[in-house]
Design a protein around this motif. Sequence first.
Motif, mmCIF file in Angstrom:
data_model
loop_
_atom_site.group_PDB
_atom_site.id
_atom_site.type_symbol
_atom_site.label_atom_id
_atom_site.label_comp_id
_atom_site.label_asym_id
_atom_site.label_seq_id
_atom_site.Cartn_x
_atom_site.Cartn_y
_atom_site.Cartn_z
ATOM 1 N N VAL A 85 -15.283 77.494 7.699
ATOM 2 C CA VAL A 85 -14.274 77.221 6.649
ATOM 3 C C VAL A 85 -14.297 78.006 5.409
ATOM 4 C CG1 VAL A 85 -14.110 75.307 4.654
ATOM 5 C CG2 VAL A 85 -14.940 74.647 7.009
ATOM 6 N N GLU A 86 -15.288 78.916 5.035
ATOM 7 C CA GLU A 86 -15.466 79.868 4.063
ATOM 8 C C GLU A 86 -15.685 81.277 4.306
ATOM 9 O OE1 GLU A 86 -19.865 79.009 2.749
ATOM 10 O OE2 GLU A 86 -18.502 78.039 1.709
ATOM 11 N N ARG A 87 -15.897 81.534 5.520
ATOM 12 C CA ARG A 87 -16.132 82.950 6.067
ATOM 13 C C ARG A 87 -14.959 83.787 5.883
ATOM 14 N NH1 ARG A 87 -21.385 83.841 8.533
ATOM 15 N NH2 ARG A 87 -22.779 82.850 7.362
ATOM 16 N N PRO A 88 -14.857 85.080 5.376
ATOM 17 C CA PRO A 88 -13.471 85.604 5.292
ATOM 18 C C PRO A 88 -13.007 85.998 6.622
ATOM 19 C CG PRO A 88 -15.280 86.897 4.376
ATOM 20 C CD PRO A 88 -15.968 85.594 4.805
ATOM 21 N N TYR A 89 -13.630 86.390 7.661
ATOM 22 C CA TYR A 89 -13.387 86.697 9.130
ATOM 23 C C TYR A 89 -12.841 85.357 9.766
ATOM 24 C CZ TYR A 89 -17.756 84.655 10.840
ATOM 25 O OH TYR A 89 -18.745 83.782 11.183
ATOM 26 N N CYS A 90 -12.921 84.358 9.464
ATOM 27 C CA CYS A 90 -12.635 83.079 10.179
ATOM 28 C C CYS A 90 -11.491 82.019 9.410
ATOM 29 C CB CYS A 90 -13.766 82.044 10.116
ATOM 30 S SG CYS A 90 -13.839 80.992 11.535
ATOM 31 N N ALA A 91 -11.515 81.011 8.977
ATOM 32 C CA ALA A 91 -10.422 80.448 8.622
ATOM 33 C C ALA A 91 -9.772 80.910 7.592
ATOM 34 C CB ALA A 91 -10.611 79.099 8.367
ATOM 35 N N PRO A 92 -10.404 81.308 6.514
ATOM 36 C CA PRO A 92 -9.616 81.916 5.441
ATOM 37 C C PRO A 92 -8.787 83.275 5.789
ATOM 38 C CG PRO A 92 -11.706 81.166 4.673
ATOM 39 C CD PRO A 92 -11.661 81.153 5.986
ATOM 40 N N GLY A 93 -9.445 84.045 6.450
ATOM 41 C CA GLY A 93 -8.987 85.287 7.136
ATOM 42 C C GLY A 93 -7.727 85.197 7.990
ATOM 43 N N LEU A 94 -7.748 84.165 8.911
ATOM 44 C CA LEU A 94 -6.704 83.774 9.826
ATOM 45 C C LEU A 94 -5.353 83.317 8.820
ATOM 46 C CD1 LEU A 94 -8.504 81.873 12.604
ATOM 47 C CD2 LEU A 94 -7.561 84.226 12.632
ATOM 48 N N ARG A 95 -5.688 82.508 7.825
ATOM 49 C CA ARG A 95 -4.509 82.140 6.888
ATOM 50 C C ARG A 95 -3.954 83.485 6.212
ATOM 51 N NH1 ARG A 95 -8.359 77.751 5.414
ATOM 52 N NH2 ARG A 95 -7.957 76.015 6.584
ATOM 53 N N LYS A 96 -4.932 84.183 5.645
ATOM 54 C CA LYS A 96 -4.411 85.097 4.514
ATOM 55 C C LYS A 96 -3.837 86.573 5.332
ATOM 56 C CE LYS A 96 -6.089 88.490 1.068
ATOM 57 N NZ LYS A 96 -7.373 88.667 0.242
ATOM 58 N N THR A 97 -4.461 87.020 6.557
ATOM 59 C CA THR A 97 -4.085 87.933 7.345
ATOM 60 C C THR A 97 -2.897 87.719 8.206
ATOM 61 O OG1 THR A 97 -6.373 88.993 7.111
ATOM 62 C CG2 THR A 97 -5.120 89.886 8.721
ATOM 63 N N TYR A 98 -2.927 86.611 8.768
ATOM 64 C CA TYR A 98 -2.159 86.267 9.963
ATOM 65 C C TYR A 98 -0.986 85.086 9.568
ATOM 66 C CZ TYR A 98 -4.694 89.438 12.931
ATOM 67 O OH TYR A 98 -5.520 90.580 13.521
ATOM 68 N N GLY A 99 -1.303 84.641 8.621
ATOM 69 C CA GLY A 99 -0.489 83.310 8.316
ATOM 70 C C GLY A 99 -0.577 82.146 9.039
ATOM 71 N N ILE A 100 -1.696 81.889 9.806
ATOM 72 C CA ILE A 100 -1.753 80.875 10.759
ATOM 73 C C ILE A 100 -2.100 79.808 10.047
ATOM 74 C CG2 ILE A 100 -3.355 80.188 12.623
ATOM 75 C CD1 ILE A 100 -3.877 83.034 13.440
ATOM 76 N N ASP A 101 -1.650 78.601 10.543
ATOM 77 C CA ASP A 101 -1.631 77.250 9.784
ATOM 78 C C ASP A 101 -2.872 76.352 10.315
ATOM 79 O OD1 ASP A 101 -1.288 74.959 8.500
ATOM 80 O OD2 ASP A 101 0.145 74.186 9.505
ATOM 81 N N ILE A 102 -4.183 77.141 9.979
ATOM 82 C CA ILE A 102 -5.398 76.234 10.319
ATOM 83 C C ILE A 102 -5.389 75.004 9.295
ATOM 84 C CG2 ILE A 102 -7.802 76.467 10.191
ATOM 85 C CD1 ILE A 102 -6.409 78.642 11.913
ATOM 86 N N THR A 103 -5.136 73.951 10.279
ATOM 87 C CA THR A 103 -5.121 72.680 9.670
ATOM 88 C C THR A 103 -6.565 71.847 9.358
ATOM 89 O OG1 THR A 103 -5.039 71.517 11.674
ATOM 90 C CG2 THR A 103 -2.908 72.086 10.643
ATOM 91 N N ALA A 104 -7.612 72.286 10.363
ATOM 92 C CA ALA A 104 -8.914 71.928 10.269
ATOM 93 C C ALA A 104 -9.905 72.724 11.051
ATOM 94 C CB ALA A 104 -9.004 70.375 10.774
ATOM 95 N N VAL A 105 -11.184 72.612 10.589
ATOM 96 C CA VAL A 105 -11.990 73.198 11.426
ATOM 97 C C VAL A 105 -13.087 72.144 12.134
ATOM 98 C CG1 VAL A 105 -14.131 74.720 11.371
ATOM 99 C CG2 VAL A 105 -11.986 75.389 10.092
ATOM 100 N N ASP A 106 -13.001 72.388 13.610
ATOM 101 C CA ASP A 106 -13.966 71.368 14.258
ATOM 102 C C ASP A 106 -15.305 71.969 14.406
ATOM 103 O OD1 ASP A 106 -14.541 69.537 15.775
ATOM 104 O OD2 ASP A 106 -13.374 69.669 17.398
ATOM 105 N N PRO A 107 -16.360 71.474 13.848
ATOM 106 C CA PRO A 107 -17.448 72.190 13.595
ATOM 107 C C PRO A 107 -18.238 71.901 14.909
ATOM 108 C CG PRO A 107 -17.630 69.990 12.608
ATOM 109 C CD PRO A 107 -16.232 70.129 12.945
ATOM 110 N N LYS A 108 -17.719 72.623 16.062
ATOM 111 C CA LYS A 108 -18.690 72.575 17.412
ATOM 112 C C LYS A 108 -19.518 74.070 17.824
ATOM 113 C CE LYS A 108 -15.976 69.139 20.054
ATOM 114 N NZ LYS A 108 -15.147 68.464 18.887
ATOM 115 N N GLY A 109 -19.332 74.835 16.896
ATOM 116 C CA GLY A 109 -20.188 75.945 17.140
ATOM 117 C C GLY A 109 -19.550 77.164 17.505
ATOM 118 N N VAL A 110 -20.006 78.148 17.507
ATOM 119 C CA VAL A 110 -19.168 79.528 18.017
ATOM 120 C C VAL A 110 -19.508 79.629 19.394
ATOM 121 C CG1 VAL A 110 -18.855 81.896 17.646
ATOM 122 C CG2 VAL A 110 -19.710 80.425 15.622
#
Length: 318
Positions: A185-210
């Motif tokens: 949810v907060e790591r720059p390489y994950c949801a925030p980075g996907l939104r900022k770098t790629y413009g991907i519409d991440i609607t939710a993070v399902d916490p099932k692990g990596v």
Amino acid sequence: MTAVRVAAAAFLLTVSLTACATGPALEERGKVTAPPGDSRQLTVGSAGFTESDLLARMYALLLDRAGYETTILSVTNRELYEPALEGGQIDVVPEYAATFADWLNSKTNGADAPPVGSPDLGATMTALRALAAPRGLSVLDAGRAVDQNAFAVAASYAAKHRLKTLSDLGRSGQPVRLAAGDECVERPYCAPGLRKTYGIDITAVDPKGVGTTPAKQAVQSGQDQMVLTTTTDATLDDFGLVLLEDDKRLQNADHIVPVVNRSRAGSAGVKRALNKLNTVLTTEDLASLNEQVDSWRRLPEDVARSYLESKKLIPADD
């Protein structure tokens, strides 16, 4: 002949390693600038998971072939094995360039220090070596293989929306529910980075692990559209998943890199032996080796030896 000590040894190291947790003591600083050592008996460390174990065994086999006597010691977390590397209880470990650079940076400059790992391998290696040297550690050349965060979607989903890259997914405008760890949810390489770098519409993070089985099953079933995994994940085909290319280099340069205790294993002989693997092993090779252990249930020592023999790095009858 390579000997193996079990992971339980990590517990026994805890007390003895406390003194070296922040690097060599002042009276030992001379060792940092001393000529590189060439001990003929070397301990190769493994972090206890499949990939690290495979790399440690290949390192040991190559060093054996070069005339060293090796022991493999499994120590299950970096908080234990890195001080052991500084203190000389462990002589060689396989590491990940950007991750290890940021770990040493936090250890040296505090948890709030700005990260030094980046997608730029050259800059990452420069920072890593600068942090490692005062601790008596030498960082050898980075290999071709990279184990970094990666994102996978169902092959059918990729075909339907014509996706090959993360940029393609961003341009598609598709809403994406992402299976990952809580920290995504907060790591720059994950949801925030996907939104900022790629413009991907991440609607939710399902916490099932990596890269967990439940996370992959969620994407396979369509409950989620994408999963956070790694570039050496060997089980994607089992779930009908494919990786999307990180075409804008959001992820850091986590190339496989050997790190050695300079005073014991900083010699040209050690470097020559380990560089033989660095120039051959690819990300695809490493994923295949992981698969042989995790999915096919082959023994890591057999997989490691077979790979080196297939690449003619050790003779078949060695």
